[in-house]
Design a protein around this motif. Structure first.
Motif, PDB file in Angstrom:
ATOM      1  N   LEU A  99       0.817  -1.220   0.000  1.00  0.00           N
ATOM      2  CA  LEU A  99       0.000   0.000   0.000  1.00  0.00           C
ATOM      3  C   LEU A  99       0.850   1.268   0.000  1.00  0.00           C
ATOM      4  O   LEU A  99       0.427   2.315  -0.487  1.00  0.00           O
ATOM      5  CB  LEU A  99      -0.922  -0.001   1.224  1.00  0.00           C
ATOM      6  N   SER A 100       2.059   1.173   0.547  1.00  0.00           N
ATOM      7  CA  SER A 100       2.921   2.352   0.630  1.00  0.00           C
ATOM      8  C   SER A 100       3.262   2.907  -0.749  1.00  0.00           C
ATOM      9  O   SER A 100       3.558   4.095  -0.892  1.00  0.00           O
ATOM     10  CB  SER A 100       4.204   2.029   1.396  1.00  0.00           C
ATOM     11  N   LYS A 101       3.213   2.079  -1.783  1.00  0.00           N
ATOM     12  CA  LYS A 101       3.515   2.549  -3.137  1.00  0.00           C
ATOM     13  C   LYS A 101       2.480   3.564  -3.604  1.00  0.00           C
ATOM     14  O   LYS A 101       2.756   4.394  -4.470  1.00  0.00           O
ATOM     15  CB  LYS A 101       3.562   1.369  -4.112  1.00  0.00           C
ATOM     16  N   TYR A 102       1.291   3.489  -3.039  1.00  0.00           N
ATOM     17  CA  TYR A 102       0.262   4.479  -3.365  1.00  0.00           C
ATOM     18  C   TYR A 102       0.298   5.671  -2.418  1.00  0.00           C
ATOM     19  O   TYR A 102       0.239   6.828  -2.847  1.00  0.00           O
ATOM     20  CB  TYR A 102      -1.123   3.834  -3.325  1.00  0.00           C
ATOM     21  N   ASN A 131      -5.064   2.486   6.021  1.00  0.00           N
ATOM     22  CA  ASN A 131      -6.454   2.274   5.631  1.00  0.00           C
ATOM     23  C   ASN A 131      -7.227   3.570   5.868  1.00  0.00           C
ATOM     24  O   ASN A 131      -7.504   3.919   7.014  1.00  0.00           O
ATOM     25  CB  ASN A 131      -7.062   1.142   6.461  1.00  0.00           C
ATOM     26  N   PRO A 132      -7.602   4.303   4.819  1.00  0.00           N
ATOM     27  CA  PRO A 132      -8.322   5.569   5.008  1.00  0.00           C
ATOM     28  C   PRO A 132      -9.710   5.391   5.603  1.00  0.00           C
ATOM     29  O   PRO A 132     -10.307   6.361   6.072  1.00  0.00           O
ATOM     30  CB  PRO A 132      -8.401   6.142   3.587  1.00  0.00           C
ATOM     31  N   ASN A 133     -10.230   4.160   5.589  1.00  0.00           N
ATOM     32  CA  ASN A 133     -11.543   3.889   6.184  1.00  0.00           C
ATOM     33  C   ASN A 133     -11.455   3.403   7.625  1.00  0.00           C
ATOM     34  O   ASN A 133     -12.470   3.053   8.224  1.00  0.00           O
ATOM     35  CB  ASN A 133     -12.286   2.842   5.354  1.00  0.00           C
ATOM     36  N   ALA A 134     -10.252   3.384   8.183  1.00  0.00           N
ATOM     37  CA  ALA A 134     -10.078   2.905   9.550  1.00  0.00           C
ATOM     38  C   ALA A 134     -10.827   3.809  10.526  1.00  0.00           C
ATOM     39  O   ALA A 134     -10.750   5.032  10.438  1.00  0.00           O
ATOM     40  CB  ALA A 134      -8.597   2.870   9.910  1.00  0.00           C
ATOM     41  N   GLN A 135     -11.522   3.194  11.466  1.00  0.00           N
ATOM     42  CA  GLN A 135     -12.259   3.938  12.491  1.00  0.00           C
ATOM     43  C   GLN A 135     -12.030   3.284  13.841  1.00  0.00           C
ATOM     44  O   GLN A 135     -12.195   2.078  13.986  1.00  0.00           O
ATOM     45  CB  GLN A 135     -13.755   3.980  12.176  1.00  0.00           C
ATOM     46  N   SER A 136     -11.633   4.081  14.806  1.00  0.00           N
ATOM     47  CA  SER A 136     -11.362   3.554  16.139  1.00  0.00           C
ATOM     48  C   SER A 136     -12.652   3.494  16.952  1.00  0.00           C
ATOM     49  O   SER A 136     -13.683   4.051  16.564  1.00  0.00           O
ATOM     50  CB  SER A 136     -10.340   4.427  16.864  1.00  0.00           C
ATOM     51  N   ARG A 137     -12.582   2.852  18.100  1.00  0.00           N
ATOM     52  CA  ARG A 137     -13.741   2.748  18.980  1.00  0.00           C
ATOM     53  C   ARG A 137     -14.158   4.110  19.537  1.00  0.00           C
ATOM     54  O   ARG A 137     -15.284   4.292  19.962  1.00  0.00           O
ATOM     55  CB  ARG A 137     -13.449   1.773  20.124  1.00  0.00           C
ATOM     56  N   THR A 138     -13.217   5.045  19.539  1.00  0.00           N
ATOM     57  CA  THR A 138     -13.529   6.381  20.057  1.00  0.00           C
ATOM     58  C   THR A 138     -13.969   7.335  18.954  1.00  0.00           C
ATOM     59  O   THR A 138     -14.228   8.503  19.217  1.00  0.00           O
ATOM     60  CB  THR A 138     -12.309   6.976  20.777  1.00  0.00           C
ATOM     61  N   GLY A 139     -14.080   6.831  17.715  1.00  0.00           N
ATOM     62  CA  GLY A 139     -14.568   7.665  16.622  1.00  0.00           C
ATOM     63  C   GLY A 139     -13.497   8.323  15.789  1.00  0.00           C
ATOM     64  O   GLY A 139     -13.807   9.043  14.830  1.00  0.00           O
ATOM     65  N   ALA A 140     -12.221   8.123  16.125  1.00  0.00           N
ATOM     66  CA  ALA A 140     -11.144   8.660  15.285  1.00  0.00           C
ATOM     67  C   ALA A 140     -11.195   7.977  13.927  1.00  0.00           C
ATOM     68  O   ALA A 140     -11.486   6.790  13.819  1.00  0.00           O
ATOM     69  CB  ALA A 140      -9.788   8.442  15.949  1.00  0.00           C
ATOM     70  N   LYS A 245      13.936  -5.824   3.593  1.00  0.00           N
ATOM     71  CA  LYS A 245      14.609  -6.872   2.815  1.00  0.00           C
ATOM     72  C   LYS A 245      15.521  -7.720   3.694  1.00  0.00           C
ATOM     73  O   LYS A 245      15.674  -8.924   3.459  1.00  0.00           O
ATOM     74  CB  LYS A 245      15.410  -6.251   1.678  1.00  0.00           C
ATOM     75  N   THR A 246      16.088  -7.101   4.704  1.00  0.00           N
ATOM     76  CA  THR A 246      16.979  -7.822   5.617  1.00  0.00           C
ATOM     77  C   THR A 246      16.244  -8.969   6.300  1.00  0.00           C
ATOM     78  O   THR A 246      16.848  -9.999   6.609  1.00  0.00           O
ATOM     79  CB  THR A 246      17.528  -6.854   6.679  1.00  0.00           C
ATOM     80  N   PHE A 247      14.944  -8.784   6.535  1.00  0.00           N
ATOM     81  CA  PHE A 247      14.162  -9.772   7.273  1.00  0.00           C
ATOM     82  C   PHE A 247      13.263 -10.600   6.352  1.00  0.00           C
ATOM     83  O   PHE A 247      12.308 -11.223   6.802  1.00  0.00           O
ATOM     84  CB  PHE A 247      13.344  -9.069   8.346  1.00  0.00           C
ATOM     85  N   ASP A 248      13.573 -10.582   5.064  1.00  0.00           N
ATOM     86  CA  ASP A 248      12.845 -11.401   4.084  1.00  0.00           C
ATOM     87  C   ASP A 248      11.352 -11.117   4.074  1.00  0.00           C
ATOM     88  O   ASP A 248      10.531 -12.025   3.902  1.00  0.00           O
ATOM     89  CB  ASP A 248      13.085 -12.894   4.330  1.00  0.00           C
ATOM     90  N   ILE A 249      10.984  -9.857   4.248  1.00  0.00           N
ATOM     91  CA  ILE A 249       9.576  -9.463   4.160  1.00  0.00           C
ATOM     92  C   ILE A 249       9.308  -9.066   2.707  1.00  0.00           C
ATOM     93  O   ILE A 249       9.973  -8.176   2.170  1.00  0.00           O
ATOM     94  CB  ILE A 249       9.254  -8.299   5.105  1.00  0.00           C
ATOM     95  N   VAL A 250       8.353  -9.725   2.085  1.00  0.00           N
ATOM     96  CA  VAL A 250       8.055  -9.483   0.678  1.00  0.00           C
ATOM     97  C   VAL A 250       6.819  -8.596   0.570  1.00  0.00           C
ATOM     98  O   VAL A 250       5.742  -8.972   1.054  1.00  0.00           O
ATOM     99  CB  VAL A 250       7.815 -10.808  -0.065  1.00  0.00           C
ATOM    100  N   PRO A 251       6.936  -7.415  -0.045  1.00  0.00           N
ATOM    101  CA  PRO A 251       5.753  -6.545  -0.184  1.00  0.00           C
ATOM    102  C   PRO A 251       4.685  -7.191  -1.050  1.00  0.00           C
ATOM    103  O   PRO A 251       4.990  -7.867  -2.038  1.00  0.00           O
ATOM    104  CB  PRO A 251       6.321  -5.293  -0.873  1.00  0.00           C
ATOM    105  N   ASP A 252       3.431  -7.011  -0.670  1.00  0.00           N
ATOM    106  CA  ASP A 252       2.347  -7.423  -1.554  1.00  0.00           C
ATOM    107  C   ASP A 252       2.403  -6.566  -2.820  1.00  0.00           C
ATOM    108  O   ASP A 252       2.708  -5.369  -2.750  1.00  0.00           O
ATOM    109  CB  ASP A 252       0.991  -7.207  -0.873  1.00  0.00           C
ATOM    110  N   PRO A 253       2.093  -7.146  -3.979  1.00  0.00           N
ATOM    111  CA  PRO A 253       2.099  -6.340  -5.210  1.00  0.00           C
ATOM    112  C   PRO A 253       1.081  -5.212  -5.101  1.00  0.00           C
ATOM    113  O   PRO A 253      -0.076  -5.448  -4.743  1.00  0.00           O
ATOM    114  CB  PRO A 253       1.691  -7.344  -6.293  1.00  0.00           C
ATOM    115  N   PRO A 254       1.486  -3.987  -5.379  1.00  0.00           N
ATOM    116  CA  PRO A 254       0.526  -2.873  -5.299  1.00  0.00           C
ATOM    117  C   PRO A 254      -0.508  -2.971  -6.408  1.00  0.00           C
ATOM    118  O   PRO A 254      -0.189  -3.338  -7.550  1.00  0.00           O
ATOM    119  CB  PRO A 254       1.413  -1.637  -5.476  1.00  0.00           C
ATOM    120  N   LYS A 255      -1.762  -2.683  -6.073  1.00  0.00           N
ATOM    121  CA  LYS A 255      -2.826  -2.706  -7.068  1.00  0.00           C
ATOM    122  C   LYS A 255      -2.742  -1.485  -7.985  1.00  0.00           C
ATOM    123  O   LYS A 255      -3.141  -1.540  -9.140  1.00  0.00           O
ATOM    124  CB  LYS A 255      -4.187  -2.741  -6.364  1.00  0.00           C
TER     125      LYS A 255
END
Length: 398
Positions: A99-102, A131-140, A245-255
């Motif tokens: 998602l960071s690519k966007y 996630n721009p649609n994220a909503q917390s329990r306190t309404g943030a 990359k050091t920890f072998d974390i592979v980014p999901d392909p950006p949509k």
């Protein structure tokens, strides 16, 4: 035992996938545990990554410190979060990297505009898991998790159809202005970051209770557990995002990436459905690119408003705008996406004392909706009955 490593002068130096679908609702707990119980759980071990010594971690943080005005300390608190993210949030690290690519080009441009440290972009991962649609329990709400009154103070528009807390560009501008204010208040980036979570009053009170100390690690015992953990979580996330990359974390392909989109300013009311039908763009793509429009519809405003589309569709949209615009207010059916695209299926087990009014209130739907979804001819319920409920994706059960 890990030692506390002070800053090397001022060197410097956390979604459901699916085609075009917006990540599922997330709050700070998506990548940021608020209790020490989670991060102290050592029962899970990361597979297939090198076990670093403390010295190797220190060297990585030293490199971060060389490039930023933020003090990137490495200590036992930060180390716990590195372990936590790598053991229990590894899949989400892959998702936010994709998602960071966007989102990151938006963040970086705005941070640069206000001359703020670029590493502050990682705060949005801690806040919302991008996630721009994220909503917390306190309404943030939104990428940067603003509450209603804070958003209004920062000149963000919130009405029945638009919530600019969910607008990646406008909410990021507001977050940068607020972070700039916090830094000017405390003169220290670690305190400013902690204040973004707890509020400036909380940090001032902690300074007072500590006897006037002004270093985060010195006032840490006087903060709530959530605010106490916030800065270590941020420092760990920034380190891992810079060294994935050091920890072998592979980014999901950006949509999609930011540079594959463009913005047009529109002065007419538009429904996402008509744009989708006319331009052949999936409605979910339009919603992903325009999350601030709450009802898949842009009403007529006094001034032109932004509408984001794939670059390849901009010319066609402009040529067809008069045919796409809505001269009259559309019906509810026209501005509502298919239920499966905007809701997820939940099964409610009827308990003694349940009745349809109560269930409808709980899940923010109507009695007619429940009866239609379950093929009911009358409202009679019985204990143990399973009801299909389509729940809004931005709805959290309290």
């Amino acid at each position: 035992m890990l030692k506390f490593f002070p800053v090397f002068s001022v060197f410097f130096l956390f979604l459901t996938s699916g085609s075009w679908s917006q990540p599922s609702p997330a709050t700070q707990i998506a990548l940021f545990p608020l209790t020490t119980g989670d991060i102290n759980d050592t029962s899970l071990q990361v597979k297939n990554w090198k076990e670093f010594s403390d010295l190797e971690f220190e060297m990585g943080f030293f490199e971060l410190n060389r490039r930023s005005p933020i003090d990137f300390d490495y200590n036992e608190h930060v180390k716990k979060y590195i372990d936590y993210y790598l053991t229990r949030r590894r899949d989400l690290l892959s998702k936010v990297l994709g998602l960071s690519k966007y989102y990151f080009p938006i963040f970086e441009e705005t941070l640069d505009k206000y001359n703020l440290p670029l590493e502050l972009k990682y705060l949005a991962i801690i806040e919302s898991a991008l996630n721009p649609n994220a909503q917390s329990r306190t309404g943030a709400m939104g990428l940067w998790q603003f509450k209603y009154n804070t958003a209004l103070m920062l000149d963000l528009v919130i009405d029945n159809y638009v919530d600019e807390r969910q607008d990646p560009v406008k909410s990021t501008d507001a977050a940068c202005r607020y972070l700039d204010f916090l830094y000017n208040t405390f003169g220290d980036w670690q305190l400013a970051i902690a204040a973004y979570n707890g509020g400036p009053g909380v940090i001032r009170n902690a300074v007072t209770r500590s006897g006037g100390k002004t270093q985060f690690w010195e006032i840490m015992p006087y903060l709530s557990e959530e605010t106490r953990n916030y800065l270590p979580g941020f420092l760990a996330m920034a380190y891992l995002m810079e060294n994935y990359k050091t920890f072998d974390i592979v980014p999901d392909p950006p949509k999609i990436i930011w540079h594959q989109t463009d913005t047009v300013m529109i002065k007419q009311s538009v429904s996402f459905q008509k744009v989708s039908e006319k331009l052949g763009i999936p409605a979910e793509t339009i919603r992903f690119l325009n999350p601030s429009y709450k009802k898949n519809y842009i009403p007529l405003y006094d001034q032109a408003v932004p509408f984001v589309l794939p670059v390849s569709k901009i010319t066609e949209f402009i040529a067809s705008e008069s045919q796409i615009s809505e001269p009259v207010f559309p019906t509810r059916g026209q501005i509502s996406a298919p239920v499966s695209e905007t809701k997820f299926l939940y099964k409610h087990t009827v308990e003694k004392g349940d009745y349809l009014n109560r269930i409808a209130l709980k899940y923010r739907c109507s009695i007619d909706d429940i009866m239609k979804w379950n093929g009911m001819e009358n409202p009679t319920l019985h204990s143990g009955q399973q009801l299909i409920i389509w729940v809004d994706k931005d709805f959290q059960k309290r």
